[in-house]
Design an enzyme around this catalytic site. Structure first.
Site, short mmCIF file in Angstrom:
data_model
loop_
_atom_site.label_atom_id
_atom_site.label_comp_id
_atom_site.label_asym_id
_atom_site.label_seq_id
_atom_site.Cartn_x
_atom_site.Cartn_y
_atom_site.Cartn_z
N HIS A 171 0.78 -1.33 0.12
CA HIS A 171 0.09 0.05 -0.04
C HIS A 171 0.84 1.27 -0.05
O HIS A 171 1.72 1.42 0.98
CB HIS A 171 -0.97 -0.01 1.10
CG HIS A 171 -1.93 -0.95 1.06
ND1 HIS A 171 -2.38 -1.96 2.06
CD2 HIS A 171 -2.71 -1.42 -0.12
CE1 HIS A 171 -3.34 -2.54 1.66
NE2 HIS A 171 -3.49 -2.28 0.49
N GLU A 174 2.16 3.94 2.84
CA GLU A 174 2.54 3.26 4.19
C GLU A 174 4.14 3.14 4.04
O GLU A 174 4.78 2.30 4.22
CB GLU A 174 2.02 1.76 4.50
CG GLU A 174 0.45 2.07 4.59
CD GLU A 174 -0.23 0.58 4.47
OE1 GLU A 174 0.57 -0.41 4.66
OE2 GLU A 174 -1.34 0.39 4.37
N ARG A 230 -2.98 4.85 -2.22
CA ARG A 230 -2.86 3.79 -1.78
C ARG A 230 -2.71 2.43 -2.70
O ARG A 230 -1.93 1.66 -2.51
CB ARG A 230 -4.08 3.32 -0.92
CG ARG A 230 -4.36 1.93 -0.50
CD ARG A 230 -5.92 1.94 -0.11
NE ARG A 230 -6.16 0.61 0.30
CZ ARG A 230 -6.23 -0.22 1.36
NH1 ARG A 230 -5.52 0.22 2.51
NH2 ARG A 230 -6.63 -1.70 1.38
N HIS A 303 3.07 -3.73 6.95
CA HIS A 303 1.91 -2.68 6.57
C HIS A 303 2.13 -1.60 7.73
O HIS A 303 2.74 -1.84 8.86
CB HIS A 303 0.72 -3.06 6.61
CG HIS A 303 0.35 -3.94 5.50
ND1 HIS A 303 -0.57 -3.47 4.37
CD2 HIS A 303 0.35 -5.34 5.27
CE1 HIS A 303 -0.58 -4.54 3.56
NE2 HIS A 303 0.01 -5.81 3.97
N GLU A 379 1.20 -4.81 11.29
CA GLU A 379 1.02 -3.50 11.05
C GLU A 379 1.72 -2.91 12.21
O GLU A 379 1.62 -2.99 13.20
CB GLU A 379 -0.57 -3.26 11.39
CG GLU A 379 -1.60 -3.93 10.50
CD GLU A 379 -1.71 -3.27 9.19
OE1 GLU A 379 -1.55 -2.17 9.13
OE2 GLU A 379 -2.55 -3.66 8.29
#
Length: 416
Positions: A171, A174, A230, A303, A379
């Site tokens: 993405h 990020e 994104r 991510h 994440e």
């Protein structure tokens, strides 16, 4: 055309780069089961209006974060009041939050870097550590960019070592994801050379394939045109909207559940078919060919944001019947190491039960199609104070903490 797209076009600056001056990020957290349905209704309305949802709520205590222009905020504020929902502003000005300080030396590990700089760094790192590292090309992009990575092995290692695959930047916005992978690739080489025992063990035990920026076109576009982009940058004849969510485009349970969109303008658009995106098609072919010769033991897709270490499945809330306990134990090893190093607390569990349902994602594909038992989505920080705009002065801290988690996770994989 979607209202959100019209609004976005209104913020294109004179020089063609989109500015987010005055945009804010608000947060709503359902405090009870009675509030959950209202928050989910607000979430559905936000999706229909094309608002930029940074974080989806999945129930009590989990936040819904939305970026809004000043005009969108006035509209949304009334809608939230009608639903009797309270909210807080967690970022007052997205443009200001995303501004970066200048960097020192040409490749400062405490700075974000453009794709060309990252590729040059990989070439120079492979030259510096010529007995351990080499540059690999794993795919190509829609716009013709080579998608490169580093292969790291112990000196004199044969070709039979099992492999660990780390990827980031799927993405585009990020940025902490590529920066952390770059930091950790350097740490593997540095600490091996310095003789750090647990790092020597995992470098000698595995061949490491580290791809900092899988979505090369999208990442470069965040630098040149739109910091909040994104998706990929592919153009499909059925829509005026650009790009596909590359983490809904993998060929496992593609489009088979609620966790992606068939609408081309959606941020979670899965594409016209599985592996329609060259970057994903090329990466899957590379991994499938690699798996013919070596066992791929580990797979991590980095991510941001939310501080989570998650395992399959993403497409369903059902957990793998025979493997979940050992998969989750590998996550526990990682998150405990991060907190023991003074880092933040990470949540862990399956993707669908920890963050949200998503089909066609990389981790499900790695486990379900490639057979990689230890597949994880990570994440990175933070919890929303900066969201996708984590300041550069936090890169080294995040890299250092996450590296402790990576070493613990890889040690667990090696021992199990």
């Amino acid at each position: 055309m979607l209202a959100g797209v019209v609004t976005l076009l209104g913020f294109i600056a004179v020089y063609g780069k989109i500015t987010y001056e005055g945009h804010l990020v608000l947060r709503i957290i359902p405090q009870s089961e009675n509030e959950v349905e209202s928050v989910l209704q607000a979430q559905r309305i936000a999706e229909e209006k094309g608002y930029d949802i940074w974080h989806h709520s999945i129930g009590v205590g989990t936040p819904l974060d939305i970026r809004l222009s000043p005009e969108e905020y006035q509209e949304a504020h009334q809608g939230f009041s009608d639903l009797d929902l309270n909210h807080e502003i967690i970022i007052n000005d997205v443009e200001a939050a995303g501004s970066s300080s200048s960097c020192g030396e040409w490749f400062d590990y405490g700075c974000y870097h453009r794709l060309e700089e990252i590729n040059t760094w990989m070439a120079e790192t492979a030259h510096t550590y010529s007995s351990m590292a080499e540059v690999i090309t794993v795919s190509s992009s829609y716009e013709g960019r080579d998608i490169k990575g580093l292969k790291i092995s112990g000196p004199g290692s044969g070709s039979s070592n099992p492999a660990i695959w780390l990827q980031g930047g799927i993405h585009a916005r990020e940025w902490i994801s590529p920066a952390t992978l770059i930091y950790m690739a350097n740490a593997l080489l540095r600490d091996y050379t310095d003789g750090r025992r647990n790092v020597v063990r995992i470098v000698d035990g595995f061949d490491w394939y580290i791809v900092p920026v899988l979505n090369a076109d999208g990442y470069e576009y965040t630098w040149s045109d739109d910091r909040m982009w994104r998706k990929t940058r592919s153009i499909h004849p059925t829509s005026d909207c650009v790009g596909v969510d590359p983490n809904r485009n993998w060929d496992h349970q593609w489009g088979e559940s609620e966790g992606s969109s068939g609408a081309a303008c959606s941020e979670t658009y899965r594409g016209p078919k599985a592996c329609s995106e060259p970057c994903i098609h090329g990466a899957t072919e590379y991994l499938l060919n690699l798996s013919k010769n070596v066992t791929v033991r580990g797979f991590i897709d980095m991510h941001s944001y939310s501080q989570m270490w998650m395992t399959p499945w993403g497409y369903t809330k059902d957990v793998p019947e025979t493997d979940f306990d050992i998969q989750d134990a590998s996550s526990v090893a990682a998150v405990d190491a991060i907190s023991n190093a003074g880092g933040p607390i990470y949540d862990h569990g399956t993707i669908a039960n920890t963050i949200y349902i998503s089909n066609g994602n990389s981790v499900d594909w790695a486990y379900g199609k490639l057979g990689v038992l230890y597949s994880a989505a990570v994440e990175l920080p933070d919890k929303g104070q900066y969201g996708f705009l984590l300041p550069q002065d936090q890169i080294i801290r995040v890299g250092t903490e996450t590296f402790q988690g990576l070493v613990a996770w890889a040690t667990y994989v090696l021992e199990h």
